[in-house]
Enzyme design. Sequence first.
Site, PDB file in Angstrom:
ATOM      1  NE  ARG A   1      36.818  51.824  36.515  1.00 59.94           N
ATOM      2  CZ  ARG A   1      35.929  50.895  36.923  1.00 59.94           C
ATOM      3  NH1 ARG A   1      34.245  51.041  37.054  1.00 59.94           N
ATOM      4  NH2 ARG A   1      35.849  49.610  36.470  1.00 59.94           N
TER       5      ARG A   1
ATOM      6  CD  GLU B   1      38.898  34.357  32.247  1.00 63.92           C
ATOM      7  OE1 GLU B   1      38.041  35.820  33.413  1.00 63.92           O
ATOM      8  OE2 GLU B   1      39.462  33.960  32.832  1.00 63.92           O
TER       9      GLU B   1
END
Length: 174
Positions: free
Chosen positions: A59, A96
């Site tokens: 993006r 994560e």
Amino acid sequence: MEEIKKKIRTIPDWPKKGIQFRDITTLIKDPHGFRETCNRLYEHYKDKDIDIIAGIESRGFIFGSVLAYKMGKGLVLLRKPGKLPADTVRQEYELEYGTDAVEMHLDAVKPGDRVLIVDDLLATGGTMEAAAKLIQKQGGKVVGCAFVIELPELRGRGRLGNFEIFRLVDFEGE
Ligand code: AMP
């Protein structure tokens, strides 16, 4: 900026539970919203001393390419691993669970180039931090980190040290 914010859609629990996904597709399919977003970024950077724009996949390419065009600069692609055809440099970063990486062509940035990096959203800052390290590895100077959206609760700014950071809208637990 309320005008822009209103056009960003939030998808709860996507791609997994607990994530509020800030979806810019509704912003960029709106002609006024897309133009206004790009114009605001341009207004902030138009008089700054910048040699080249680097967009982060995917993006970041959308806003980075318009900004490069408007500023009369070139565009460098910072891509996910394995996508670029020529020799590349890579910077890994922690997720994560596990690690990810960004890559750039070895010859994309020259020592001394003043680079503005563009992405759609600042969350934990891991992606932008890796992108900035990649530029610096090649001798480039990061003169700005531009985003459409910041999620301040995730404190991404803390990881971006002294870099100039600009964003158009914030989302806080909405
Ligand atoms: P981070 O590295 O944590 O700052 O995450 C930034 C990158 O992940 C950007 O390229 C975003 O497009 C994407 N991202 C992270 N969190 C979100 C979210 N809540 N909504 C939409 N995109 C996100």
